[in-house]
Design a protein around this motif. Sequence first.
Motif, PDB file in Angstrom:
ATOM      1  N   LEU A   1       3.627   2.560   5.873  1.00  0.00           N
ATOM      2  CA  LEU A   1       4.564   3.681   5.942  1.00  0.00           C
ATOM      3  C   LEU A   1       5.966   3.256   5.505  1.00  0.00           C
ATOM      4  CD1 LEU A   1       3.435   5.341   9.307  1.00  0.00           C
ATOM      5  CD2 LEU A   1       3.016   6.157   6.976  1.00  0.00           C
ATOM      6  N   LEU A   2       6.376   2.064   5.896  1.00  0.00           N
ATOM      7  CA  LEU A   2       7.688   1.550   5.475  1.00  0.00           C
ATOM      8  C   LEU A   2       7.738   1.399   3.958  1.00  0.00           C
ATOM      9  CD1 LEU A   2       8.366  -1.184   8.194  1.00  0.00           C
ATOM     10  CD2 LEU A   2       9.572   0.995   7.920  1.00  0.00           C
ATOM     11  N   ASN A   3       6.665   0.877   3.379  1.00  0.00           N
ATOM     12  CA  ASN A   3       6.622   0.698   1.928  1.00  0.00           C
ATOM     13  C   ASN A   3       6.649   2.038   1.195  1.00  0.00           C
ATOM     14  OD1 ASN A   3       6.059  -1.028  -0.526  1.00  0.00           O
ATOM     15  ND2 ASN A   3       4.246   0.282  -0.578  1.00  0.00           N
ATOM     16  N   THR A   4       6.047   3.067   1.803  1.00  0.00           N
ATOM     17  CA  THR A   4       5.972   4.379   1.159  1.00  0.00           C
ATOM     18  C   THR A   4       7.271   5.162   1.274  1.00  0.00           C
ATOM     19  OG1 THR A   4       3.599   4.466   1.658  1.00  0.00           O
ATOM     20  CG2 THR A   4       4.675   6.557   1.071  1.00  0.00           C
ATOM     21  N   TRP A   5       7.889   5.137   2.439  1.00  0.00           N
ATOM     22  CA  TRP A   5       9.035   6.002   2.725  1.00  0.00           C
ATOM     23  C   TRP A   5      10.389   5.318   2.624  1.00  0.00           C
ATOM     24  CZ3 TRP A   5       7.553  10.715   2.334  1.00  0.00           C
ATOM     25  CH2 TRP A   5       6.268  11.098   2.730  1.00  0.00           C
TER      26      TRP A   5
ATOM     27  N   MET B   1       0.822  -1.209   0.000  1.00  0.00           N
ATOM     28  CA  MET B   1       0.000   0.000   0.000  1.00  0.00           C
ATOM     29  C   MET B   1       0.858   1.261   0.000  1.00  0.00           C
ATOM     30  SD  MET B   1      -3.086  -1.274   0.181  1.00  0.00           S
ATOM     31  CE  MET B   1      -3.871  -2.831   0.634  1.00  0.00           C
ATOM     32  N   ASN B   2       0.292   2.320  -0.573  1.00  0.00           N
ATOM     33  CA  ASN B   2       0.927   3.632  -0.551  1.00  0.00           C
ATOM     34  C   ASN B   2       0.169   4.521   0.430  1.00  0.00           C
ATOM     35  OD1 ASN B   2       0.938   6.634  -1.658  1.00  0.00           O
ATOM     36  ND2 ASN B   2       2.834   5.658  -2.362  1.00  0.00           N
TER      37      ASN B   2
ATOM     38  N   PRO C   1      11.271  -4.532  -2.704  1.00  0.00           N
ATOM     39  CA  PRO C   1      11.401  -5.925  -3.171  1.00  0.00           C
ATOM     40  C   PRO C   1      11.008  -6.944  -2.104  1.00  0.00           C
ATOM     41  CG  PRO C   1      13.292  -4.632  -3.859  1.00  0.00           C
ATOM     42  CD  PRO C   1      12.529  -3.775  -2.903  1.00  0.00           C
ATOM     43  N   VAL C   2      11.406  -6.687  -0.851  1.00  0.00           N
ATOM     44  CA  VAL C   2      11.019  -7.575   0.249  1.00  0.00           C
ATOM     45  C   VAL C   2       9.516  -7.466   0.478  1.00  0.00           C
ATOM     46  CG1 VAL C   2      11.314  -8.076   2.705  1.00  0.00           C
ATOM     47  CG2 VAL C   2      13.283  -7.376   1.326  1.00  0.00           C
ATOM     48  N   GLY C   3       9.014  -6.227   0.375  1.00  0.00           N
ATOM     49  CA  GLY C   3       7.584  -6.009   0.559  1.00  0.00           C
ATOM     50  C   GLY C   3       6.746  -6.769  -0.443  1.00  0.00           C
ATOM     51  N   ALA C   4       7.217  -6.862  -1.677  1.00  0.00           N
ATOM     52  CA  ALA C   4       6.480  -7.588  -2.711  1.00  0.00           C
ATOM     53  C   ALA C   4       6.339  -9.070  -2.351  1.00  0.00           C
ATOM     54  CB  ALA C   4       7.187  -7.436  -4.054  1.00  0.00           C
ATOM     55  N   VAL C   5       7.394  -9.628  -1.765  1.00  0.00           N
ATOM     56  CA  VAL C   5       7.343 -11.033  -1.321  1.00  0.00           C
ATOM     57  C   VAL C   5       6.344 -11.190  -0.181  1.00  0.00           C
ATOM     58  CG1 VAL C   5       8.674 -12.914  -0.293  1.00  0.00           C
ATOM     59  CG2 VAL C   5       9.714 -11.460  -2.056  1.00  0.00           C
ATOM     60  N   LEU C   6       6.375 -10.230   0.762  1.00  0.00           N
ATOM     61  CA  LEU C   6       5.466 -10.288   1.902  1.00  0.00           C
ATOM     62  C   LEU C   6       4.012 -10.150   1.457  1.00  0.00           C
ATOM     63  CD1 LEU C   6       7.442  -8.131   4.498  1.00  0.00           C
ATOM     64  CD2 LEU C   6       7.199 -10.621   4.436  1.00  0.00           C
ATOM     65  N   VAL C   7       3.771  -9.346   0.442  1.00  0.00           N
ATOM     66  CA  VAL C   7       2.409  -9.201  -0.084  1.00  0.00           C
ATOM     67  C   VAL C   7       1.930 -10.520  -0.688  1.00  0.00           C
ATOM     68  CG1 VAL C   7       0.995  -8.091  -1.857  1.00  0.00           C
ATOM     69  CG2 VAL C   7       2.544  -6.722  -0.463  1.00  0.00           C
ATOM     70  N   ARG C   8       2.796 -11.196  -1.435  1.00  0.00           N
ATOM     71  CA  ARG C   8       2.412 -12.495  -2.012  1.00  0.00           C
ATOM     72  C   ARG C   8       2.108 -13.505  -0.914  1.00  0.00           C
ATOM     73  NH1 ARG C   8       6.459 -11.306  -5.933  1.00  0.00           N
ATOM     74  NH2 ARG C   8       8.004 -12.565  -4.806  1.00  0.00           N
ATOM     75  N   LEU C   9       2.934 -13.514   0.134  1.00  0.00           N
ATOM     76  CA  LEU C   9       2.694 -14.421   1.266  1.00  0.00           C
ATOM     77  C   LEU C   9       1.395 -14.069   1.977  1.00  0.00           C
ATOM     78  CD1 LEU C   9       6.297 -14.709   2.791  1.00  0.00           C
ATOM     79  CD2 LEU C   9       5.061 -16.439   1.470  1.00  0.00           C
ATOM     80  N   ALA C  10       1.112 -12.758   2.084  1.00  0.00           N
ATOM     81  CA  ALA C  10      -0.119 -12.317   2.738  1.00  0.00           C
ATOM     82  C   ALA C  10      -1.348 -12.786   1.972  1.00  0.00           C
ATOM     83  CB  ALA C  10      -0.120 -10.797   2.873  1.00  0.00           C
ATOM     84  N   LYS C  11      -1.286 -12.743   0.643  1.00  0.00           N
ATOM     85  CA  LYS C  11      -2.421 -13.188  -0.163  1.00  0.00           C
ATOM     86  C   LYS C  11      -2.628 -14.698  -0.033  1.00  0.00           C
ATOM     87  CE  LYS C  11      -2.295  -9.403  -3.524  1.00  0.00           C
ATOM     88  NZ  LYS C  11      -2.112  -8.991  -4.939  1.00  0.00           N
ATOM     89  N   ILE C  12      -1.531 -15.435   0.073  1.00  0.00           N
ATOM     90  CA  ILE C  12      -1.644 -16.879   0.320  1.00  0.00           C
ATOM     91  C   ILE C  12      -2.267 -17.111   1.696  1.00  0.00           C
ATOM     92  CG2 ILE C  12      -0.352 -19.014   0.690  1.00  0.00           C
ATOM     93  CD1 ILE C  12       1.692 -17.974  -1.364  1.00  0.00           C
TER      94      ILE C  12
END
Length: 345
Positions: free
Chosen positions: A276-280, A102-103, A286-297
Motif C-alpha cells: 500500500l505504501l508503494n502504491t499510494w 508490488m502494486n 526509490p527507497v522501495g526499489a532498494v528494499l526490493v533488491r535487499l529482499a531478493k538477496i
Amino acid sequence: MPQLLTKTPENAGTGPLTSAAPAGPFRSFHAPHTLLGFTFTLRQVVFGLVLLYCLSPWSSPPVALALGLVLAQTTGNPFGAQTKKATAKLLQFSVIGLGFGMNAHAAVQAGREGLLFTVASICGTLVLGYFAGRWLKLNRSVTHLISCGTAICGGSAIAAVAPVLRAKDEEISVALGTVFVLNALALFAFPPIGHALAMTQNQFGLWCAIAIHDTSSVVGAAAAYGDQALQVATTVKLARALWIIPVALGTALAFKQKGVKVKLPYFILGFIVAMLLNTWLPALQPVGAVLVRLAKIGLTVTLFFIGAGLSAGVLRAVGARPYVLGVLLWGVVSTVSLYVILHAV
C-alpha cells in the motif's frame, strides 16, 4: 549472519568444533585450526565463502539452493542451529520487502483470479491427503501435516498446524523434510516446464502459487521466470497463506483438541502495508526499489540455508511412505492446476 570464526580460549571445545568428524574424504574439514587466537574449521570457512557468494549479484535463488544442497551432502552445515533459527525470520522480512515492489491494484486482480483455484485446491488436497494417508497406513498427524503443507504454504503451514495437533517433534521433522525436498525439486523443475509450455507470466505465477509448497520456492521460481510472474505468485501465495487460520481451527475441531492457540502469519500484514505504501506514496518508490533488491538477496540466502539443512541424514530419516504421500499430493495438485490454468486463464 553466522560467525565464521570462534574466539578462543573461551569457546574452545564447544559448539560445532567438537562434533564428531565423519569418515570419508571430508573428514579433514571438521578438524580445528587456530589463527591469531581464533579457532575455526575448514567447513566453517567454506560455508562463509559460499554465503558471501549468495550475497553477491552473481547468485540466484536456484543456484543458492543447489549450493546449499551440495554443502549439506559434503562438508555439512557447521551452523545448523543458527541457520534454522534465521531462516523463518529472513524469509518473513524478505517477503515484506518484496511488497515494496508490488502494486495494490494489480495484486487485487491477481487475488481475485487465484481465489477459486485456492479454495478448490486446498479442499481437494486435504481430502485426497486423508484417504491417501489411510491407504499408505501413515500416522494420522504426519498425514495431516504433509497435506496442510502441500495445500497451503509448506513449512509455515506445518509450523502453524503442528501445535494445534500437539504433534511430536519427529512427526514435524518428517513432514518438514518431505515438503522441503519437494520444494527443492519444484524450484528447478517449474521454470523449464513453464517455458516449454509457453506459459504467460500470469499463468506461470498463478501455477507457482498453487502448486509449489513453500513461499521461498514459490518466489524463487517465479523470480526466475519474470517480474510479472513474481508479483502474481507472491500475491496469490500470501493470500493462500491466510488459509492457515481456518485450516488450523478446523484441525482443532477435527482432532478434538481443546485449549490450543493458532499462530497467525503476521508478516503477511507487513507485506500488505509495504504494498500500500508503494502504491499510494510514490515518493517512497526509490527507497522501495532498494528494499526490493535487499529482499531478493534475503530470499537467495534463505534458500541457501534451507538447502544446507537437507543433509543425507534428514533425507533418510523421512522414510519412503511420507515421500510417496508428498509426491502423490504434489503430482495431483501440479498437473490438475496446470491443466486448468492453461485452459482457463
